[in-house]
Design an enzyme around this catalytic site. Structure first.
Site, short mmCIF file in Angstrom:
data_model
loop_
_atom_site.label_atom_id
_atom_site.label_comp_id
_atom_site.label_asym_id
_atom_site.label_seq_id
_atom_site.Cartn_x
_atom_site.Cartn_y
_atom_site.Cartn_z
N VAL A 70 3.30 11.09 -1.62
CA VAL A 70 3.77 12.09 -3.81
C VAL A 70 5.18 12.16 -3.88
O VAL A 70 6.14 12.21 -2.94
CB VAL A 70 3.12 13.45 -3.51
CG1 VAL A 70 3.63 14.06 -4.42
CG2 VAL A 70 2.22 14.07 -2.87
N CYS A 71 5.71 11.31 -4.82
CA CYS A 71 6.98 10.88 -5.32
C CYS A 71 7.72 11.87 -5.44
O CYS A 71 7.37 12.84 -6.17
CB CYS A 71 7.01 9.64 -6.83
SG CYS A 71 8.58 9.55 -7.77
N VAL A 72 8.48 11.54 -4.41
CA VAL A 72 10.04 13.28 -4.73
C VAL A 72 9.91 13.53 -6.44
O VAL A 72 10.32 14.09 -6.56
CB VAL A 72 11.11 12.78 -4.06
CG1 VAL A 72 11.55 11.97 -4.81
CG2 VAL A 72 11.95 14.38 -4.15
#
Lengths: 103, 119, 129
Positions: free
Chosen positions: B77-79
Protein backbone atom coordinates in the site's frame (compact mmCIF):
# COMPACT_ATOMS: atom_id res chain seq x y z
CA UNK A 1 7.34 -3.14 -33.01
CA UNK A 2 5.67 -4.38 -29.91
CA UNK A 3 2.28 -6.00 -29.76
CA UNK A 4 0.23 -3.97 -27.29
CA UNK A 5 -2.82 -5.25 -25.42
CA UNK A 6 -5.13 -2.28 -24.86
CA UNK A 7 -7.54 -2.63 -21.94
CA UNK A 8 -10.69 -0.52 -22.10
CA UNK A 9 -12.95 -0.55 -19.06
CA UNK A 10 -15.33 2.30 -19.89
CA UNK A 11 -18.46 2.39 -21.98
CA UNK A 12 -17.81 4.33 -25.21
CA UNK A 13 -20.92 6.40 -24.53
CA UNK A 14 -19.74 7.43 -21.06
CA UNK A 15 -16.11 8.37 -21.60
CA UNK A 16 -13.66 8.93 -24.44
CA UNK A 17 -11.19 6.19 -23.47
CA UNK A 18 -12.37 3.93 -26.28
CA UNK A 19 -12.04 6.65 -28.91
CA UNK A 20 -8.57 7.57 -27.69
CA UNK A 21 -7.55 3.93 -27.56
CA UNK A 22 -8.62 3.40 -31.16
CA UNK A 23 -6.83 6.61 -32.19
CA UNK A 24 -3.59 5.45 -30.58
CA UNK A 25 -3.62 1.70 -31.24
CA UNK A 26 -1.56 0.59 -34.19
CA UNK A 27 -2.32 -2.17 -36.69
CA UNK A 28 -1.64 -5.56 -35.16
CA UNK A 29 -2.55 -4.53 -31.60
CA UNK A 30 -5.27 -6.18 -29.53
CA UNK A 31 -8.10 -4.56 -27.59
CA UNK A 32 -9.78 -6.26 -24.63
CA UNK A 33 -13.07 -4.85 -23.37
CA UNK A 34 -13.52 -5.32 -19.63
CA UNK A 35 -15.98 -3.99 -17.04
CA UNK A 36 -18.16 -1.28 -18.69
CA UNK A 37 -15.94 -1.53 -21.76
CA UNK A 38 -17.97 -4.57 -22.88
CA UNK A 39 -20.84 -2.25 -23.88
CA UNK A 40 -18.69 -1.46 -26.93
CA UNK A 41 -19.38 -5.00 -28.16
CA UNK A 42 -23.12 -4.36 -28.73
CA UNK A 43 -23.82 -5.04 -32.40
CA UNK A 44 -26.87 -2.78 -32.62
CA UNK A 45 -25.34 0.21 -30.81
CA UNK A 46 -24.13 3.28 -32.69
CA UNK A 47 -20.55 2.65 -31.62
CA UNK A 48 -20.51 -0.74 -33.39
CA UNK A 49 -19.58 0.80 -36.71
CA UNK A 50 -16.49 2.35 -35.11
CA UNK A 51 -15.40 -1.05 -33.83
CA UNK A 52 -16.20 -2.78 -37.11
CA UNK A 53 -14.28 -0.05 -38.95
CA UNK A 54 -11.17 -0.91 -36.92
CA UNK A 55 -11.43 -4.66 -37.35
CA UNK A 56 -9.01 -4.90 -40.22
CA UNK A 57 -6.26 -3.45 -38.05
CA UNK A 58 -7.06 -4.64 -34.55
CA UNK A 59 -8.19 -7.82 -32.80
CA UNK A 60 -11.05 -7.33 -30.37
CA UNK A 61 -11.82 -9.37 -27.27
CA UNK A 62 -14.40 -8.97 -24.52
CA UNK A 63 -14.46 -10.42 -21.01
CA UNK A 64 -17.32 -12.94 -20.87
CA UNK A 65 -18.17 -12.65 -17.17
CA UNK A 66 -18.63 -8.88 -17.63
CA UNK A 67 -20.95 -9.49 -20.60
CA UNK A 68 -23.05 -11.99 -18.65
CA UNK A 69 -23.18 -9.81 -15.54
CA UNK A 70 -24.68 -6.97 -17.58
CA UNK A 71 -27.40 -9.09 -19.19
CA UNK A 72 -25.88 -8.83 -22.63
CA UNK A 73 -26.05 -12.53 -23.44
CA UNK A 74 -29.43 -12.18 -25.15
CA UNK A 75 -28.52 -9.25 -27.41
CA UNK A 76 -26.41 -9.48 -30.55
CA UNK A 77 -22.73 -8.78 -30.07
CA UNK A 78 -20.38 -7.76 -32.85
CA UNK A 79 -19.19 -10.80 -34.72
CA UNK A 80 -15.45 -11.35 -34.39
CA UNK A 81 -15.29 -9.80 -30.94
CA UNK A 82 -13.83 -12.84 -29.25
CA UNK A 83 -15.26 -13.60 -25.84
CA UNK A 84 -12.68 -14.73 -23.27
CA UNK A 85 -12.76 -15.65 -19.59
CA UNK A 86 -10.27 -14.46 -16.93
CA UNK A 87 -7.78 -17.15 -17.97
CA UNK A 88 -8.07 -15.89 -21.53
CA UNK A 89 -7.43 -12.40 -20.17
CA UNK A 90 -4.22 -13.69 -18.56
CA UNK A 91 -3.17 -15.34 -21.83
CA UNK A 92 -3.71 -12.09 -23.73
CA UNK A 93 -1.48 -10.28 -21.23
CA UNK A 94 1.30 -12.83 -21.43
CA UNK A 95 1.13 -13.35 -25.19
CA UNK A 96 1.42 -9.64 -25.95
CA UNK A 97 4.44 -7.46 -25.12
CA UNK A 98 2.89 -4.63 -23.10
CA UNK A 99 -0.49 -3.96 -21.53
CA UNK A 100 -1.89 -0.44 -21.65
CA UNK A 101 -5.04 0.52 -19.75
CA UNK A 102 -7.21 3.35 -21.05
CA UNK A 103 -8.75 4.43 -17.76
CA UNK B 1 5.80 -15.21 -16.13
CA UNK B 2 6.19 -12.58 -13.40
CA UNK B 3 3.28 -10.15 -13.23
CA UNK B 4 2.98 -6.82 -11.44
CA UNK B 5 -0.47 -5.46 -10.63
CA UNK B 6 -1.43 -1.85 -9.90
CA UNK B 7 -4.82 -1.14 -8.34
CA UNK B 8 -5.95 2.48 -8.35
CA UNK B 9 -9.47 2.23 -6.93
CA UNK B 10 -10.93 1.18 -3.65
CA UNK B 11 -13.35 -1.69 -3.24
CA UNK B 12 -17.07 -1.37 -4.09
CA UNK B 13 -17.29 2.04 -5.82
CA UNK B 14 -15.40 0.76 -8.85
CA UNK B 15 -15.02 -2.74 -10.25
CA UNK B 16 -11.25 -2.33 -10.55
CA UNK B 17 -10.32 -4.31 -7.43
CA UNK B 18 -12.76 -7.13 -8.33
CA UNK B 19 -11.33 -7.45 -11.82
CA UNK B 20 -7.77 -7.32 -10.52
CA UNK B 21 -8.58 -10.00 -7.94
CA UNK B 22 -10.16 -12.38 -10.45
CA UNK B 23 -7.32 -11.73 -12.89
CA UNK B 24 -4.79 -12.52 -10.16
CA UNK B 25 -6.57 -15.76 -9.22
CA UNK B 26 -6.61 -16.83 -12.88
CA UNK B 27 -2.94 -15.92 -13.34
CA UNK B 28 -1.97 -18.01 -10.31
CA UNK B 29 -4.07 -20.92 -11.57
CA UNK B 30 -2.15 -20.78 -14.82
CA UNK B 31 1.14 -21.01 -12.94
CA UNK B 32 2.24 -17.39 -13.22
CA UNK B 33 3.99 -15.59 -10.41
CA UNK B 34 2.53 -12.38 -8.96
CA UNK B 35 5.57 -10.27 -8.21
CA UNK B 36 3.61 -7.67 -6.31
CA UNK B 37 0.18 -6.05 -6.05
CA UNK B 38 0.57 -2.33 -5.48
CA UNK B 39 -2.30 -0.20 -4.17
CA UNK B 40 -2.34 3.47 -5.14
CA UNK B 41 -4.81 6.36 -5.26
CA UNK B 42 -8.07 5.22 -3.59
CA UNK B 43 -6.78 1.67 -4.10
CA UNK B 44 -5.24 1.95 -0.63
CA UNK B 45 -8.75 1.44 0.82
CA UNK B 46 -8.54 -2.22 -0.22
CA UNK B 47 -6.32 -2.72 2.84
CA UNK B 48 -8.72 -1.36 5.46
CA UNK B 49 -9.59 -4.17 7.86
CA UNK B 50 -12.46 -2.10 9.27
CA UNK B 51 -14.32 -2.71 6.02
CA UNK B 52 -17.47 -4.69 6.79
CA UNK B 53 -19.56 -5.51 3.74
CA UNK B 54 -23.03 -6.97 4.03
CA UNK B 55 -22.97 -10.70 4.60
CA UNK B 56 -24.32 -11.57 1.13
CA UNK B 57 -21.64 -9.46 -0.59
CA UNK B 58 -18.03 -10.29 -1.39
CA UNK B 59 -15.47 -9.07 1.12
CA UNK B 60 -12.66 -7.76 -1.06
CA UNK B 61 -10.31 -6.85 1.79
CA UNK B 62 -10.49 -10.39 3.18
CA UNK B 63 -10.25 -11.92 -0.27
CA UNK B 64 -6.97 -10.11 -0.90
CA UNK B 65 -5.68 -11.06 2.55
CA UNK B 66 -6.51 -14.71 2.02
CA UNK B 67 -5.00 -14.77 -1.47
CA UNK B 68 -1.81 -13.22 -0.10
CA UNK B 69 -1.62 -15.85 2.66
CA UNK B 70 -2.34 -18.78 0.34
CA UNK B 71 0.11 -17.74 -2.37
CA UNK B 72 2.62 -15.60 -0.51
CA UNK B 73 1.78 -12.47 -2.49
CA UNK B 74 3.33 -9.12 -1.64
CA UNK B 75 0.50 -6.61 -1.12
CA UNK B 76 1.97 -3.12 -0.89
CA UNK B 77 0.00 0.00 0.00
CA UNK B 78 1.50 3.34 -1.01
CA UNK B 79 2.43 5.30 2.10
CA UNK B 80 1.77 8.78 0.71
CA UNK B 81 -1.63 7.81 -0.70
CA UNK B 82 -2.46 5.88 2.49
CA UNK B 83 -1.61 8.59 4.99
CA UNK B 84 -3.71 11.25 3.29
CA UNK B 85 -6.63 8.81 3.40
CA UNK B 86 -6.17 7.72 7.00
CA UNK B 87 -4.88 4.24 6.20
CA UNK B 88 -2.31 3.34 8.85
CA UNK B 89 -0.71 0.20 10.25
CA UNK B 90 -3.37 0.06 13.01
CA UNK B 91 -6.13 -0.67 10.49
CA UNK B 92 -4.12 -2.65 7.96
CA UNK B 93 -5.61 -6.03 7.10
CA UNK B 94 -3.50 -9.19 7.27
CA UNK B 95 -1.00 -9.56 4.45
CA UNK B 96 -0.77 -5.89 3.48
CA UNK B 97 2.25 -3.69 4.17
CA UNK B 98 2.72 0.04 3.77
CA UNK B 99 5.70 1.21 1.79
CA UNK B 100 6.90 3.81 -0.67
CA UNK B 101 6.06 4.48 -4.28
CA UNK B 102 9.46 3.11 -5.17
CA UNK B 103 7.92 -0.35 -4.67
CA UNK B 104 5.68 0.31 -7.66
CA UNK B 105 8.61 1.36 -9.83
CA UNK B 106 10.60 -1.63 -8.65
CA UNK B 107 7.70 -3.93 -9.53
CA UNK B 108 7.61 -2.37 -12.98
CA UNK B 109 11.31 -3.08 -13.36
CA UNK B 110 11.20 -6.67 -12.07
CA UNK B 111 7.90 -7.93 -13.48
CA UNK B 112 7.58 -9.12 -17.06
CA UNK B 113 4.22 -7.37 -17.39
CA UNK B 114 2.58 -4.60 -15.41
CA UNK B 115 -1.21 -4.42 -15.52
CA UNK B 116 -3.14 -1.37 -14.30
CA UNK B 117 -6.66 -1.58 -12.90
CA UNK B 118 -8.53 1.61 -12.09
CA UNK B 119 -11.21 4.06 -13.11
CA UNK C 1 32.75 -1.92 -6.22
CA UNK C 2 32.96 -5.71 -6.17
CA UNK C 3 29.62 -5.91 -4.46
CA UNK C 4 28.15 -3.76 -7.21
CA UNK C 5 29.38 -6.12 -9.91
CA UNK C 6 27.80 -9.11 -8.21
CA UNK C 7 24.40 -7.54 -8.65
CA UNK C 8 24.70 -8.01 -12.39
CA UNK C 9 23.70 -5.55 -15.04
CA UNK C 10 21.24 -2.87 -14.05
CA UNK C 11 17.85 -3.27 -15.67
CA UNK C 12 16.75 -0.14 -17.48
CA UNK C 13 13.17 -0.17 -18.65
CA UNK C 14 11.11 2.33 -20.52
CA UNK C 15 8.37 3.68 -18.27
CA UNK C 16 5.52 5.68 -19.75
CA UNK C 17 3.00 7.69 -17.73
CA UNK C 18 -0.15 8.55 -19.64
CA UNK C 19 -2.02 11.55 -18.25
CA UNK C 20 -5.56 11.94 -19.56
CA UNK C 21 -7.26 13.65 -16.60
CA UNK C 22 -7.64 17.32 -15.73
CA UNK C 23 -6.26 18.54 -12.39
CA UNK C 24 -8.20 19.38 -9.16
CA UNK C 25 -11.51 17.70 -10.12
CA UNK C 26 -9.88 14.38 -9.27
CA UNK C 27 -6.57 13.48 -7.61
CA UNK C 28 -5.18 11.44 -10.51
CA UNK C 29 -3.03 14.25 -11.95
CA UNK C 30 -1.33 15.01 -8.63
CA UNK C 31 -0.74 11.38 -7.68
CA UNK C 32 0.58 10.55 -11.14
CA UNK C 33 3.05 13.42 -10.87
CA UNK C 34 4.21 11.95 -7.54
CA UNK C 35 4.96 8.60 -9.20
CA UNK C 36 6.68 10.29 -12.12
CA UNK C 37 9.02 12.13 -9.73
CA UNK C 38 9.82 8.97 -7.74
CA UNK C 39 10.52 7.05 -10.94
CA UNK C 40 13.17 9.61 -11.83
CA UNK C 41 15.23 8.38 -8.87
CA UNK C 42 15.43 4.88 -10.38
CA UNK C 43 17.47 5.73 -13.47
CA UNK C 44 14.91 4.32 -15.82
CA UNK C 45 14.05 5.71 -19.23
CA UNK C 46 10.97 7.71 -18.36
CA UNK C 47 8.42 9.45 -20.58
CA UNK C 48 5.24 11.37 -19.84
CA UNK C 49 2.36 11.86 -22.24
CA UNK C 50 -0.38 14.43 -21.74
CA UNK C 51 -3.42 13.86 -23.90
CA UNK C 52 -7.20 14.35 -23.81
CA UNK C 53 -8.05 16.42 -20.70
CA UNK C 54 -4.59 15.63 -19.34
CA UNK C 55 -3.26 18.63 -21.28
CA UNK C 56 -5.12 20.87 -18.80
CA UNK C 57 -2.67 19.72 -16.10
CA UNK C 58 0.01 21.81 -17.79
CA UNK C 59 -2.05 24.97 -18.28
CA UNK C 60 -0.05 27.91 -16.97
CA UNK C 61 -1.37 30.54 -14.53
CA UNK C 62 -3.17 28.05 -12.29
CA UNK C 63 -4.17 29.61 -8.96
CA UNK C 64 -6.02 27.26 -6.66
CA UNK C 65 -5.92 29.48 -3.57
CA UNK C 66 -9.67 30.09 -3.60
CA UNK C 67 -10.62 26.41 -3.80
CA UNK C 68 -8.45 25.50 -0.84
CA UNK C 69 -6.31 23.05 -2.76
CA UNK C 70 -2.57 22.97 -3.32
CA UNK C 71 -1.45 24.38 -6.67
CA UNK C 72 0.91 21.64 -7.77
CA UNK C 73 1.31 22.85 -11.34
CA UNK C 74 4.68 24.41 -10.57
CA UNK C 75 5.94 20.97 -9.54
CA UNK C 76 5.95 19.96 -13.21
CA UNK C 77 9.00 22.24 -13.49
CA UNK C 78 10.82 19.89 -11.11
CA UNK C 79 10.68 17.14 -13.75
CA UNK C 80 13.45 18.94 -15.59
CA UNK C 81 15.56 19.08 -12.40
CA UNK C 82 15.21 15.30 -12.18
CA UNK C 83 16.27 14.90 -15.81
CA UNK C 84 12.83 13.78 -16.96
CA UNK C 85 13.02 15.26 -20.41
CA UNK C 86 10.68 13.14 -22.48
CA UNK C 87 7.48 15.08 -22.00
CA UNK C 88 5.02 14.84 -24.84
CA UNK C 89 1.70 16.54 -25.47
CA UNK C 90 -0.70 15.37 -28.14
CA UNK C 91 -1.25 18.07 -30.73
CA UNK C 92 -4.82 17.00 -31.48
CA UNK C 93 -5.79 17.15 -27.79
CA UNK C 94 -4.32 20.65 -27.40
CA UNK C 95 -6.04 21.94 -30.52
CA UNK C 96 -9.38 20.41 -29.61
CA UNK C 97 -9.21 22.42 -26.37
CA UNK C 98 -8.22 25.68 -28.04
CA UNK C 99 -4.73 25.68 -26.49
CA UNK C 100 -1.22 25.96 -27.86
CA UNK C 101 2.19 25.13 -26.42
CA UNK C 102 2.42 28.80 -25.31
CA UNK C 103 -0.36 28.14 -22.80
CA UNK C 104 1.67 25.49 -21.00
CA UNK C 105 3.74 25.88 -17.84
CA UNK C 106 6.75 23.88 -19.07
CA UNK C 107 8.39 23.34 -22.44
CA UNK C 108 7.09 20.15 -24.02
CA UNK C 109 7.33 18.33 -27.29
CA UNK C 110 4.03 18.61 -29.14
CA UNK C 111 3.49 15.51 -31.25
CA UNK C 112 0.71 14.33 -33.52
CA UNK C 113 -1.23 11.16 -32.63
CA UNK C 114 0.75 9.41 -35.32
CA UNK C 115 4.07 10.40 -33.76
CA UNK C 116 2.85 9.59 -30.26
CA UNK C 117 1.89 6.14 -31.42
CA UNK C 118 5.56 5.49 -32.13
CA UNK C 119 6.51 6.68 -28.63
CA UNK C 120 3.90 4.38 -27.08
CA UNK C 121 5.15 1.49 -29.18
CA UNK C 122 8.59 1.58 -27.55
CA UNK C 123 7.54 1.21 -23.90
CA UNK C 124 8.00 -1.61 -21.39
CA UNK C 125 5.72 -0.37 -18.62
CA UNK C 126 2.70 1.84 -19.29
CA UNK C 127 1.00 3.39 -16.28
CA UNK C 128 -2.22 5.26 -16.90
CA UNK C 129 -3.84 7.61 -14.47
Amino acid sequence: MSHILHLVNKSPTERNGFDTCLRMAKPGDSVLMIEDGVYAALANADFAKTIIGSMNDLSFYALGPDITARGLNDVPLIEDVHVVDYEGFVDLVTETDVTQSWL
Amino acid sequence: MKLGILIKQGPFTHQASDTAYLFTVAALAKGHEIYRVFFYNDGVYNSNKLSEPQTDDRDLVSLWSKLAADHNIDLVVCVAAALRRGIKDEILAEGFRISGLGQLVEAGIQADRTIVFGD
Amino acid sequence: MEEWEEEGPEIVKKFLYVNRRAPYGTIYALECLEVALITAAFDQEESLIFMDDGVFQLKKNQDSSDIGMKNFSKTYRALDDYDVERIYVEKESLEARGLTADDLIIPVEVLSSEELREIIDKQDVVISS
